[in-house]
Design a protein around this motif. Structure first.
Motif, mmCIF file in Angstrom:
data_model
loop_
_atom_site.group_PDB
_atom_site.id
_atom_site.type_symbol
_atom_site.label_atom_id
_atom_site.label_comp_id
_atom_site.label_asym_id
_atom_site.label_seq_id
_atom_site.Cartn_x
_atom_site.Cartn_y
_atom_site.Cartn_z
ATOM 1 N N LEU A 262 0.794 -1.230 0.000
ATOM 2 C CA LEU A 262 0.000 0.000 0.000
ATOM 3 C C LEU A 262 0.833 1.289 0.000
ATOM 4 N N PRO A 263 1.808 1.434 0.909
ATOM 5 C CA PRO A 263 2.598 2.669 0.856
ATOM 6 C C PRO A 263 3.313 2.848 -0.480
ATOM 7 N N ALA A 264 3.827 1.736 -1.026
ATOM 8 C CA ALA A 264 4.536 1.814 -2.314
ATOM 9 C C ALA A 264 3.568 2.240 -3.409
ATOM 10 N N LYS A 265 2.362 1.712 -3.363
ATOM 11 C CA LYS A 265 1.342 2.080 -4.357
ATOM 12 C C LYS A 265 1.020 3.577 -4.246
ATOM 13 N N ASN A 266 0.766 4.035 -3.025
ATOM 14 C CA ASN A 266 0.385 5.441 -2.850
ATOM 15 C C ASN A 266 1.467 6.393 -3.338
ATOM 16 N N ALA A 267 2.729 5.995 -3.166
ATOM 17 C CA ALA A 267 3.829 6.871 -3.582
ATOM 18 C C ALA A 267 4.361 6.486 -4.962
ATOM 19 N N ASN A 268 3.759 5.467 -5.549
ATOM 20 C CA ASN A 268 4.192 4.957 -6.853
ATOM 21 C C ASN A 268 5.690 4.601 -6.903
ATOM 22 N N VAL A 269 6.118 3.862 -5.888
ATOM 23 C CA VAL A 269 7.506 3.352 -5.862
ATOM 24 C C VAL A 269 7.465 1.875 -6.290
ATOM 25 N N PRO A 270 8.115 1.520 -7.399
ATOM 26 C CA PRO A 270 8.083 0.116 -7.840
ATOM 27 C C PRO A 270 8.719 -0.822 -6.810
ATOM 28 N N VAL A 271 8.153 -2.020 -6.711
ATOM 29 C CA VAL A 271 8.701 -3.039 -5.807
ATOM 30 C C VAL A 271 9.128 -4.227 -6.658
ATOM 31 N N ARG A 272 10.354 -4.685 -6.464
ATOM 32 C CA ARG A 272 10.841 -5.802 -7.258
ATOM 33 C C ARG A 272 11.199 -6.962 -6.333
ATOM 34 N N LEU A 273 10.727 -8.154 -6.657
ATOM 35 C CA LEU A 273 11.077 -9.339 -5.865
ATOM 36 C C LEU A 273 12.198 -10.078 -6.574
ATOM 37 N N LYS A 274 13.237 -10.434 -5.839
ATOM 38 C CA LYS A 274 14.402 -11.103 -6.438
ATOM 39 C C LYS A 274 14.840 -12.275 -5.565
ATOM 40 N N ASN A 275 15.511 -13.222 -6.185
ATOM 41 C CA ASN A 275 15.987 -14.412 -5.487
ATOM 42 C C ASN A 275 17.487 -14.285 -5.192
ATOM 43 N N THR A 276 17.831 -14.317 -3.909
ATOM 44 C CA THR A 276 19.251 -14.182 -3.526
ATOM 45 C C THR A 276 20.090 -15.339 -4.043
ATOM 46 N N MET A 277 19.458 -16.545 -4.124
ATOM 47 C CA MET A 277 20.227 -17.707 -4.576
ATOM 48 C C MET A 277 20.386 -17.702 -6.106
#
Ligand code: ADP
Ligand code: ASP
Ligand code: MG
Length: 436
Positions: A262-277
């Motif tokens: 929600l906070p990322a959406k409201n501020a329009n900050v992209p969220v990226r999911l990544k795999n450490t392995m």
């Protein structure tokens, strides 16, 4: 400045921490948010529970075992004698602190101090490792800027002000390390953002700094189209909208803390999911842009209680639902799903801590029935209502199961179905087979 959060498994051993150091060692300015080493917060919860239950010996056994584990990590993490011995000294001091709590009058305040140790330890060990490896970094204490208000909501203004001030006192520095999950509350006591809350920390920091991206590094290559702990052959979704990701996280996709989006959406900050392995895997990018219509994923949320209120007075009357909802409002208990018929309404709640009082009051409005151990299965996608043909697939897949509630049309992006938790795995598998 980018924000990169590494979860428990990503920093779960000396070897993993070294791998993370390799991933972040470049010139890009960034803030690294770390969780506790995997398993640690669970152990800290167990220690607290033992103290609550007046079992100090049991608490000490868990403390000793956990301390041993950290001595090993220290031994493997550092290569020089100086760092090994200061690392051990640090661990001893943290665990002596945990040992100092006794079962007399053990309360929430002490518990939260214990729970905070996981992230305080992981960040200190990691920062120390970077120092040994001559990688310049600053350890920023989250307790200096992360704060929640009286409603347990993050105090955005305070966070922004204090984080900006903290960062401003290190001109020229590019790499900052801080703790996920932990914060202070309005009384200045140590508190936390609830289990799994390090993701939330990362998004709050990203928003406070208007970051170009928040990255959540974990042990899987992105948001999968079904829960990989229960279903085989799930796959990562390369793009999701904020709305889709928020629904999935709220309805049980453990890969993201429910409040993160929600906070990322409201501020329009992209969220990226990544795999450490597998850092080269694409992962999932979450933005404001939907990427195609149709059902993209299924998630499930356990521990749901359903409450039905039935009353002849509901028939042709207005105001009945208001009275029902007022009871939940009074006991500060959020409702997730609602279905109505002419004479009854069923609602689900996740937090059943005030169930007895809620039921007592609802009895003034009609007959009340309670069902426990339920699961909400949630199907999510963009504009699924406008798609044709998928409803048949959904219901065919669910043909052999008893469905307690169905919620459709609340938004265009979601269908929720309430089932007994015992059927969860089979329902997830059946939907997977028919939809993907
Ligand atoms: P971290 O410790 O990095 O925060 P978590 O254990 O909280 O990691 O979240 C990652 C785990 O979430 C994965 O290992 C996976 O088992 C689980 N998970 C549940 N649902 C999903 C989903 N839809 N997509 C990806 N992972 C999921
Ligand atoms: N260490 C905390 C937990 O296990 C927070 C997190 O990992 O995000 O819940
Ligand atoms: Mg997590």
């Amino acid at each position: 400045m980018k924000v990169l959060k590494f979860g428990g498994t990503s920093v779960g051993s000396a070897e993993r921490m070294k791998a993370v150091a390799g991933l972040i060692n470049n010139d890009e300015p960034k803030i690294i948010v770390l969780s506790a080493l995997s398993g640690t917060t669970n152990s800290l919860v167990e220690i607290s529970n033992s103290l609550y239950k007046n079992k100090p010996e049991q608490a000490h056994e868990i403390i000793n075992a956990l301390e041993e584990k950290y001595f090993k990590v220290v031994d493997e993490l550092y290569s020089t004698k100086v760092f090994k011995s200061s690392g051990k000294e640090f661990i001893t001091s943290r665990f002596d602190f945990i040992r100092s709590f006794t079962n007399d009058d053990f309360s929430g305040i002490e518990e939260k101090k214990i729970l905070a140790q996981g992230e305080l330890i992981s960040t200190e060990l990691f920062h120390y490792y970077l120092t040994e490896a001559k990688i310049d970094s600053v350890l920023l204490p989250a307790l200096n800027f992360m704060r929640i208000d009286t409603n347990d909501e993050p105090d955005r203004y305070y966070i922004k002000e204090n984080l900006t001030r903290e960062l401003g006192s290190y001109p020229g520095k590019k790499l900052f390390i801080t703790q996920g999950y932990i914060c202070k509350n309005l009384h200045g006591e140590i508190d936390n953002l609830k289990r799994g809350g390090s993701d939330y920390t990362a998004s709050l920091i990203g928003v406070a700094l208007d970051s170009e991206e928040v990255q959540i590094w974990t042990d899987i290559s992105g948001f999968h189209n079904n829960d990989p702990r229960f279903v085989e052959n799930t796959y990562a979704i390369s793009r999701l909208s904020f709305d889709e990701a928020a629904e999935l996280a709220y309805f049980g996709a453990k890969v993201l803390h429910p409040s993160t989006v929600l906070p990322a959406k409201n501020a329009n900050v992209p969220v990226r999911l990544k795999n450490t392995m597998k850092p080269d895997d694409e992962g999932t990018l979450i933005t404001d842009k939907p990427n195609g219509d149709g059902i993209k994923a299924v998630a499930a949320k356990d521990g749901i209680t359903v409450i039905k209120v039935k009353s002849g007075r509901m028939l042709l009357a207005y105001g009945f639902l208001t009275k029902v909802f007022q009871v939940f409002q009074h006991y500060e208990t959020p409702i997730d799903m609602i279905t109505t018929s002419e004479v009854a309404v069923s609602v689900t709640i996740d937090d059943a801590s005030r169930l007895r009082k809620i039921v007592e009051e609802l009895k003034n409005l009609g007959d009340v029935e309670v069902g426990k151990n339920m699961t909400i299965v949630c199907l999510v996608g963009h504009n699924i209502m406008n798609q044709k043909g998928y409803i048949k697939k959904v219901f065919e897949a669910l043909n052999d199961f008893s469905l307690r509630m169905i919620s459709y049309g609340g938004s265009r992006h979601n269908i929720s179905i309430l089932i007994p938790s015992d059927d969860k795995k089979a329902v997830l598998e059946a939907l997977h087979k028919s939809l993907f």
